[in-house]
Motif scaffolding. Structure first.
Motif, mmCIF file in Angstrom:
data_model
loop_
_atom_site.group_PDB
_atom_site.id
_atom_site.type_symbol
_atom_site.label_atom_id
_atom_site.label_comp_id
_atom_site.label_asym_id
_atom_site.label_seq_id
_atom_site.Cartn_x
_atom_site.Cartn_y
_atom_site.Cartn_z
ATOM 1 N N PRO A 2 -5.122 5.563 -8.293
ATOM 2 C CA PRO A 2 -5.009 4.278 -8.991
ATOM 3 C C PRO A 2 -3.999 4.257 -10.126
ATOM 4 N N VAL B 91 -3.709 -5.684 -8.933
ATOM 5 C CA VAL B 91 -4.203 -4.427 -8.378
ATOM 6 C C VAL B 91 -5.493 -4.707 -7.619
ATOM 7 N N ALA B 92 -5.502 -4.436 -6.315
ATOM 8 C CA ALA B 92 -6.694 -4.648 -5.489
ATOM 9 C C ALA B 92 -7.746 -3.600 -5.808
ATOM 10 N N LEU C 26 -7.639 -5.617 -0.314
ATOM 11 C CA LEU C 26 -6.228 -5.984 -0.204
ATOM 12 C C LEU C 26 -5.928 -6.537 1.181
ATOM 13 N N VAL D 255 0.854 -1.189 0.000
ATOM 14 C CA VAL D 255 0.000 0.000 0.000
ATOM 15 C C VAL D 255 0.890 1.239 0.000
ATOM 16 N N THR E 225 0.318 -7.903 -4.436
ATOM 17 C CA THR E 225 -0.929 -7.196 -4.701
ATOM 18 C C THR E 225 -0.768 -5.769 -4.213
ATOM 19 N N TRP F 239 -2.146 -1.496 -3.876
ATOM 20 C CA TRP F 239 -3.243 -0.531 -3.838
ATOM 21 C C TRP F 239 -2.662 0.834 -3.546
ATOM 22 N N ASN F 240 -3.212 1.847 -4.203
ATOM 23 C CA ASN F 240 -2.788 3.217 -3.981
ATOM 24 C C ASN F 240 -4.001 4.126 -4.095
ATOM 25 N N ALA G 96 -0.614 2.530 -9.839
ATOM 26 C CA ALA G 96 -0.500 1.070 -9.829
ATOM 27 C C ALA G 96 -0.265 0.493 -11.219
ATOM 28 N N ASP H 279 -9.833 -2.207 -3.760
ATOM 29 C CA ASP H 279 -9.864 -1.218 -2.687
ATOM 30 C C ASP H 279 -8.966 -1.697 -1.557
ATOM 31 N N LEU H 280 -8.774 -0.815 -0.589
ATOM 32 C CA LEU H 280 -7.870 -1.129 0.521
ATOM 33 C C LEU H 280 -8.381 -2.295 1.355
#
Length: 292
Positions: free
Chosen positions: A33, A46-47, A53, A6, A27, A29-30, A36, A49-50
């Motif tokens: 987006p 790429v998840a 993840l 993250v 995996t 997440w940022n 990523a 959402d947080l």
């Protein structure tokens, strides 16, 4: 190993990329987006959402700019503490205050999770090569489990103890020393330059004799070249780290008079030059004030 990551700024992207190159399943997440996308092209998942993840990983790294961002990502309603499984490990690589490290450790422990502090020394180009110096502290069993990941992002890992805040204190003290080097280098270079000495020749002399450490070579060259943009580590982040070092000194009753000077010098640069420049531009202040 499976790892969540993250925070995909300059440092986070470099570390996540190094984990991918080492063969780990990553995996990411940022909050923005688009950051990523380059890692997705390298094989990262790429998840959405947080929370997703966090729920899907047993080890999650974070690389975020400050205490406030980390608090939101970890302690918020959709954050790591609320969504990680019991026994999962959160590895914080950010430079944060010792008080925040204690908050994170306590929150994760109450949720049956583990927190490890692992801030790093090195600029973004070093992170991209997987050659950072990892400063780690946390439970021994967790550190052993994390050894392959640390080996992927760093050329070395130095364990500071089993209390996560010990790693953060070591990192703050280290950044305090780097800021001290930048300031003193800037003053020395301004002095010789105004006396007609070639700055590059002087820097070459210093770094081949008295001061051969990478910090003198790297930051000295940035000051000589006036290569302050784009920032690898922006002035406000440097100011934040000095403030956190001063706060730690106040808590531990350790006076840091040079730290107070550095805080004021960094604030002067931010007020007069803006926030976009690298913190190595602190070394420019003596030149400015001497009329160069």
């Amino acid at each position: 190993m499976k790892v969540g990551f993250v925070g995909l700024g300059l440092m986070g992207s470099g570390m996540a990329g190094a984990l991918l190159r080492a063969g780990h399943e990553v995996t990411v997440w940022n909050r923005s987006p688009a950051r990523a996308e380059p890692l997705a092209a390298q094989g990262a998942t790429v998840a959405p959402d947080l929370a997703a993840l966090a729920a899907g990983e047993e080890i999650v790294f974070t690389s975020l700019p400050d205490d406030a961002a980390l608090e939101e990502v970890v302690l918020g309603p959709h954050g790591l503490v609320a969504n990680l499984a019991r026994g999962a490990i959160h590895v914080g690589t950010s430079t944060i205050g010792t008080a925040m490290a204690r908050r994170l450790e306590e929150a994760h422990a109450q949720a049956g999770q583990v927190y490890v502090s692992a801030p790093v020394f090195g600029r973004p180009d070093v992170a991209a090569k997987g050659e950072l110096a990892v400063v780690a502290a946390g439970p021994g069993a967790a550190l052993e489990r994390l050894a392959p990941a640390f080996a992927a992002i760093g050329r070395m890992t130095q364990v500071m103890g089993e209390d996560p805040q010990q790693a953060n204190l070591a990192k703050l003290a280290g950044n305090f020393l780097i800021a001290s080097v930048i300031e003193s280098l800037g003053e020395a270079l301004a002095l010789v330059a105004k006396g007609g000495v070639d700055q590059q020749a002087y820097l070459d002399l210093l770094t081949s004799t008295l001061f051969s450490a990478p910090v003198y070579r790297t930051y000295g060259q940035l000051i000589v070249d006036r290569a302050y943009e784009p920032a690898g580590f922006a002035l406000p982040l440097g100011a934040k780290d000095v403030r956190l070092a001063l706060a730690a000194g106040e808590e531990l009753k350790v006076p840091l008079p040079i730290g107070s000077l550095l805080r004021d010098r960094l604030m002067t640069m931010i007020a007069t030059e803006g926030e976009a420049k690298d913190w190595s531009s602190l070394g420019e202040l003596a030149k400015i004030q001497s009329g160069q």
